[in-house]
Design a protein around this motif. Structure first.
Motif, mmCIF file in Angstrom:
data_model
loop_
_atom_site.group_PDB
_atom_site.id
_atom_site.type_symbol
_atom_site.label_atom_id
_atom_site.label_comp_id
_atom_site.label_asym_id
_atom_site.label_seq_id
_atom_site.Cartn_x
_atom_site.Cartn_y
_atom_site.Cartn_z
ATOM 1 N N ASP A 112 0.840 -1.203 0.000
ATOM 2 C CA ASP A 112 0.000 0.000 0.000
ATOM 3 C C ASP A 112 0.873 1.251 0.000
ATOM 4 O O ASP A 112 0.408 2.343 0.267
ATOM 5 N N SER A 113 2.158 1.072 -0.303
ATOM 6 C CA SER A 113 3.222 2.084 -0.370
ATOM 7 C C SER A 113 3.783 2.436 1.005
ATOM 8 O O SER A 113 4.821 3.104 1.090
ATOM 9 N N TYR A 114 3.139 1.979 2.084
ATOM 10 C CA TYR A 114 3.678 2.196 3.430
ATOM 11 C C TYR A 114 4.335 0.937 3.982
ATOM 12 O O TYR A 114 5.128 0.989 4.907
ATOM 13 N N GLN A 125 11.254 -4.955 -6.670
ATOM 14 C CA GLN A 125 12.654 -5.369 -6.504
ATOM 15 C C GLN A 125 13.514 -4.249 -5.929
ATOM 16 O O GLN A 125 14.464 -4.498 -5.180
ATOM 17 N N GLN A 126 13.183 -3.003 -6.279
ATOM 18 C CA GLN A 126 13.986 -1.880 -5.803
ATOM 19 C C GLN A 126 13.823 -1.642 -4.302
ATOM 20 O O GLN A 126 14.655 -0.993 -3.672
ATOM 21 N N VAL A 127 12.762 -2.182 -3.733
ATOM 22 C CA VAL A 127 12.484 -1.961 -2.311
ATOM 23 C C VAL A 127 13.138 -3.021 -1.440
ATOM 24 O O VAL A 127 13.472 -2.769 -0.284
ATOM 25 N N MET A 166 7.762 1.005 6.155
ATOM 26 C CA MET A 166 8.360 2.331 6.055
ATOM 27 C C MET A 166 8.360 2.998 7.430
ATOM 28 O O MET A 166 7.414 2.830 8.204
ATOM 29 N N PRO A 167 9.407 3.736 7.734
ATOM 30 C CA PRO A 167 9.443 4.430 9.027
ATOM 31 C C PRO A 167 8.490 5.609 9.064
ATOM 32 O O PRO A 167 8.072 6.134 8.022
ATOM 33 N N VAL A 168 8.120 5.999 10.269
ATOM 34 C CA VAL A 168 7.258 7.156 10.465
ATOM 35 C C VAL A 168 8.103 8.264 11.075
ATOM 36 O O VAL A 168 8.860 8.030 12.026
ATOM 37 N N ARG A 169 7.986 9.449 10.531
ATOM 38 C CA ARG A 169 8.706 10.584 11.109
ATOM 39 C C ARG A 169 7.958 11.027 12.356
ATOM 40 O O ARG A 169 6.790 11.424 12.301
ATOM 41 N N SER A 170 8.599 10.935 13.472
ATOM 42 C CA SER A 170 7.944 11.225 14.750
ATOM 43 C C SER A 170 8.813 12.150 15.564
ATOM 44 O O SER A 170 10.024 11.984 15.670
ATOM 45 N N PRO A 187 13.669 1.920 5.711
ATOM 46 C CA PRO A 187 12.644 0.933 6.049
ATOM 47 C C PRO A 187 13.151 -0.141 7.001
ATOM 48 O O PRO A 187 14.336 -0.497 6.997
ATOM 49 N N GLY A 188 12.254 -0.638 7.822
ATOM 50 C CA GLY A 188 12.559 -1.788 8.664
ATOM 51 C C GLY A 188 12.116 -3.055 7.948
ATOM 52 O O GLY A 188 11.194 -3.037 7.137
#
Length: 367
Positions: free
Chosen positions: A172-174, A245-247, A362-366, A346-347
């Motif tokens: 879902d892109s996240y 593949q790029q991810v 994907m990480p969240v900016r917090s 990303p984790g």
């Protein structure tokens, strides 16, 4: 039409197909289930024109025929009847009588010829797969599909067969879920996007029996699944699936081996006090301890430590707790690997000694 049928088998057949019943009142006939005699069996069919499901049920056919009955009323009535033989009798006006002992129900039906036929798929790319194996691949990826209809190519899972491998990917892109398996025989290469609703229904209908098989037929814009006494036909999603593949990462700065259930339960607890409504938790790795923190300024905060086997540098990152919970619920291994490369990258969640399943968050900016 007149038949005698076992209540339990009839109800199970209704429940199988009703997942495809349309909730769109634009075509009222689609809110019903087509009931049709076919040789010595009863065929049940439902469709919303995107997804179609049909199944056959054993029945004693006294008189051939067909009728469309409203799915909700039919299911509710049959569910409440005793587990014994029932009689269905349809007259020339499609009025249907359901009888058992000294009791009866009457339901107003619709003409069967008004019900749209499911497409006949006789040729295409054919595969035969293990039902349990395919069900497992679906379950490990389907939850990562998107609900954003503005990007329809993300609202389904990519089924990819190439180089004698079967892959299923959803994102879902996240977050992204990737499952890969080697095939024991050679298949023709193909690449299709299957709608998430179809994957969800397949997950419910497929068995986990190793000896059961599912036949898959792919055409230009449709896919057919045939297993047991069930046939499911679905449209395919058009569009280009992202280049996954790029991810997929090839290295990380920190690797952690951790007990899966400890991580799952700690994440669930932390999410109870996750910041505002964003469900953000902070994960910190420090000297063989994984620390999970969350806070909500108006409510409170949480802090929990888990002993882990850490390789690499200390680090921290913020995640959406739900994304972490989702993957931990489908992994059956006792321990998992978490790979991290700082707070902005990303984790990755993986199984130990298994590179065929990879989950990326994907990480969240917090603050």
């Amino acid at each position: 039409m007149e038949i005698k049928i076992n209540q339990k088998e009839f109800y199970n057949g209704i429940q199988t197909v009703r997942k495809a019943v349309s909730t769109n009142n634009a075509l009222p006939i689609l809110s019903g289930i087509l009931i049709k005699t076919e040789k010595d069996k009863l065929k049940l069919v439902a469709t919303d024109l995107e997804l179609g499901i049909e199944c056959t049920v054993e029945a004693n056919i006294l008189e051939k025929g067909a009728v469309v009955l409203p799915a909700t009323y039919l299911a509710n009535i049959i569910r409440e009847l005793p587990k014994e033989k029932l009689k269905l009798k349809v007259n020339s006006n499609n009025n249907t009588k359901i009888e058992f002992k000294r009791s009866q129900f009457k339901i107003n039906g619709s003409p069967a010829d008004e019900f749209p036929l499911l497409p006949e798929i006789e040729s295409g790319i054919n595969y035969t797969l293990s039902s349990a194996f395919f069900k497992d691949m679906i379950n490990r990826t389907k939850f990562a599909t998107s609900q954003d209809e503005s990007r329809p190519f993300l609202t389904g899972g990519l089924l990819l067969i190439e180089n004698n491998e079967l892959k299923m990917i959803a994102t879902d892109s996240y977050r992204l879920a990737y499952s890969n398996s080697r095939l024991d025989k050679e298949f023709k290469n193909s690449e299709v996007i299957i709608p998430s609703k179809t994957l969800e229904e397949l997950s419910k209908l497929l068995t986990s029996e190793e000896e059961e098989e599912i036949k898959v037929v792919i055409t230009e814009n449709q896919i057919l699944f045939n297993f047991l006494n069930i046939t499911l036909i679905s449209r395919l999603i058009e569009g280009q699936f992202p280049s996954y593949q790029q991810v997929l990462p090839d290295s990380s700065k920190t690797e952690v081996e951790i007990d899966k259930n400890q991580l799952l339960n700690a994440t669930k607890r932390a999410s109870l006090l996750a910041k505002d409504n964003s469900n953000i938790i902070k994960v910190e790795l420090k000297d063989n301890f994984l620390i999970i923190k969350s806070n909500s300024p108006e409510v409170g905060e949480s802090y929990e430590q888990i002993k882990v086997d850490q390789k690499g540098e200390n680090t921290e990152i913020a995640f959406n707790a739900s994304y972490l919970i989702d993957v931990l619920k489908v992994i059956e291994e006792e321990k998992v690997l978490m790979n991290l490369s700082g707070s902005l990258n990303p984790g990755v969640i993986k199984e130990i000694d298994n590179n065929d399943y990879i989950y990326i968050i994907m990480p969240v900016r917090s603050a």
